[in-house]
Structures are given as C-alpha cells and as structure tokens.
Design a protein around this motif. Sequence first.
Motif, PDB file in Angstrom:
ATOM      1  N   LYS A   1      -8.473  -6.876  21.972  1.00  0.00           N
ATOM      2  CA  LYS A   1      -8.726  -5.458  21.718  1.00  0.00           C
ATOM      3  C   LYS A   1      -9.917  -5.284  20.779  1.00  0.00           C
TER       4      LYS A   1
ATOM      5  N   THR B   1      -2.065  -1.055  29.169  1.00  0.00           N
ATOM      6  CA  THR B   1      -3.351  -1.698  29.432  1.00  0.00           C
ATOM      7  C   THR B   1      -4.508  -0.706  29.406  1.00  0.00           C
TER       8      THR B   1
ATOM      9  N   LEU C   1      -7.463  -8.332  28.574  1.00  0.00           N
ATOM     10  CA  LEU C   1      -6.360  -7.505  28.083  1.00  0.00           C
ATOM     11  C   LEU C   1      -5.229  -7.422  29.104  1.00  0.00           C
TER      12      LEU C   1
ATOM     13  N   ILE D   1      -3.572 -10.110  21.905  1.00  0.00           N
ATOM     14  CA  ILE D   1      -3.796  -8.697  22.215  1.00  0.00           C
ATOM     15  C   ILE D   1      -4.688  -8.052  21.164  1.00  0.00           C
TER      16      ILE D   1
END
Length: 470
Positions: free
Chosen positions: A456, A266, A379, A452
């Motif tokens: 991101k 993370t 996230l 993800i």
Amino acid sequence: MIKDLTEEKIRVIRGFTISSWMTNKQIVFLVMIVLFLHVFSWEMAQASEIQKMSLVEAVELALKKKQDLKLAKNSVQYSMLLLKKEKNDYLPQVTGTANTTLNNNYGQSDANQDYYTQRAEVFAQLNLFKGFEDKASLESAYYDLSSDEHAQIRQQQQVIYDTMSAYINVVQQFQEIEVARENLTTNRQQEKEIKAFHEAGKVPATDLYQQQAETAKARFDFISAENNYKISKMQLIKIIGVSIPGDIEIEMPEIKIFTMTPETDTDRLIQAAFETRPDLLALEKNVSVKEAEIKKAASGKYPSVDLNTGMGSLYDNRCDEDFGDQFSNDNLYSYIGVSVSLPIFDRQLTRTKVNQAKIDKQSANVTLEKLKQQIREELGQAVADYQTACESIMVSKSRLFYTNKALESVFQRYKMGVANLTELTQIRSDQVEARNNKIKAEMDKILKTISIFFYKGDLGVSHILKKELL
C-alpha cells in the motif's frame, strides 16, 4: 634453616604465592601478567556474550547501516546540489582579468620600438532571456529532487519490510526448535518406557528398535531445526548490513501492526496506494522531469539575450603620465550593452533534442503504467494471501486440537496393548506437523499483514516504534 623458612613472609597476590626474596621488578611483572589475563578473559567473555536484539533495534540498526539506503540519501543530496546550481544560474556572472603585454614594433627604430602595456578589467554578464531554458531547468531540478526524496522513502520502507520479514522468520525458526526439542524429549521418554516393557516381555523387540529409530529421527529433526535457526539469524544480520560479534537472541515482538486487521478491500487499497506509494510518486515526478526537459530542449529555437557591463583601465609605458594617473584617470573606461544571439540554422539540433525528450517522456509514462499494474497485482495477491493465512490458522488450530486428542487416545490404547507402535508413531508425527503448521500459519499471517502495508505504501518506522502490549 627450617626456622628461617618458617619465618619467611609469604605474600599472595590473586592466588599466586610470592616469596619475600623476589625483587620488586619481578613482583610488578607478575602483577602485570595477572591483570592482562584478567582483562583478556573479560574481553573473551564479552565477545562470546549473547546479545538480545528486539525488532525495533534490528530495524533501527538496518536504517543506519544499510548501503542501499545510504545510496538513496546520496542521490537526494546530489539533487539538492543540482537544484542549488540551477538557482544560481539566475545570478550574474562576474569576472575579473589582468594582463601584461610586451610589444615590439619592428618598423620603428626609436626608443618606443619595445614597450609594454598593463590592463585590468572587471565585467559582468546577466542573461535576460534564454528561451525559457533556465525556467525549465529549474523545474526539472525541483521535480528531480522530489523524485529522489520519494525514492529514498520507498527504499526506507523496503529496508523495514526486509528486516521485519527476516526477524519474523527467525522467530518462526526458534519456535520450531522448541517443538523439535519437546518431540525429542517425548521420544526419549517413550523409548525408556518401551525398553522397560520389552524387558518385562510385554512388547516385542521390533517395537524397541522402531522407537529407537524414531528417537534418532527426532534427534535429526532437532539438529536441523537448530541449523535453520542459525541460518535465519545469519540472514537477518546480512539484511541489517552490519557484523555483530557473538550470538544474538531474539524475542517475539509485541507490536500493534502484528495484531491489527488490515484493510482487505482491494479497490480501496489500490486507490490509496496510487495516492501514497512513494515509488509511484517518484515516477510521477520523473514524468514531470521529462516534461521540463522537453521545454528545455525547445529553448534552442528562441533567441538569447544577455546584458553585458564592465569597467577597466590600462597603462602604457610610452605615455608620459605615471602609472597612477593613467590607471586612475586617463585610461579609465566602462561600458554596458546588450547582446542578442538568434539561431538561424542549427542543423535541426533543436528538433532532434525535442523529439528525444518526447520519447523519454513516453518511456517514463510507460514505466509509470507498468508500476500501477504491478501495484494492482501485488495488493490483490497480498489480500488473497492474507485471507488464506487467516483460514490456515483456523484449520491448523483445529487440526492440532484433534491430533492432540488422537495422540492421547492412541497412547492409552498402546499402553493397554490394543494399538501398535506404528499407529502411535504416525499420530505423534501428525501432531508435530500440526504444531509446526500452526506456527507457520501464525507467522505467515503476520508477514501478510506487513505485506499489505508495504504494498500500500505506508509502512513506516511508526508501525514498530509505537509498541502496544498484546
């Protein structure tokens, strides 16, 4: 007469029998009707044809047709025009004037009481100093364009993410239809066997009635699965933003992003998102815009210096010289000068604008920090969901394996009369549920992988255009 009918020539055009006594106009008209029916039937077949749509095609179509993305592109074009305008502000302003004036001197009684003049002039003005306003405005335009460009990239990522999610949902619904279809087929076959057992006196009538109820339920589940599949396809078409005639057929995409293992640290993900996520970069550029707006507002306390130059000429009909001599020689003039404007008291307008600009910058910083906190949460949640999805796949596979074993065992026991139909029905229901849970877990893992990359901030067209076989 019979002989005449026998000798009559029969012509057949595409299945229609046309006698020789028909006129040419009638034949042409009949041919046109046949051709029209042929073309119409072909177009109807084309309209009802099922169109295959891959994930790549769906995303490419959405990127072309999505209205939100078009609005983002318009914002970029608007900012580009604004930047061009700010650059042009450094150029001189050139103006040409021409006028004719009719004059009357009431105090004179001679022939010169009424006369007219003609004047023409070209003058230019160039700002030499404006309290750094031009520089601040140019900086603001640069940052504003950069902000809109990053916002456009983020909007593109949003379109890709929404389309991929909707497409995967269609794939999931399609696979659940296959499960429901197989379950319905199995229940129908089992109903036939139980009916035969009942007629042979091996099982009571309640077993037959119970199995008929289970078959009806399986039929209902199949219809519901088909309906969910149709709804998911309509949602996909809605997200793409274009109407598609006929029906569409999807396929399980074989794309690298679906099989690769994403980063699950993370802290590293958050740090990478702070450096690459377009909407965050857009807000950072927006803070720079507000900083430039402060400088622009503060320019009001500085003097303004302009360079003025021009040349012109005039004609007066009271003079003896003709128009050409007056305009070209006698009355030709030019000038150059510098004008300075110094603010003395502007009723605190500059101070008010500066304070307002500072507040705007503070608000932009708050919005930026809120997005950073949102990224941390997104996230963190995406990584947790991905890990849960991976565990869910293992659990669902294990459960499906053992329910298959249990179903096989109970079915054999039921045929021998050891187990009852209720046990068989329950274990078959568990097996169908396990199969659906496995499908959902696999699709959920794909969606969490995409999430993800999206949170991101590096989800792009390259993830789906670079296809690799599984």
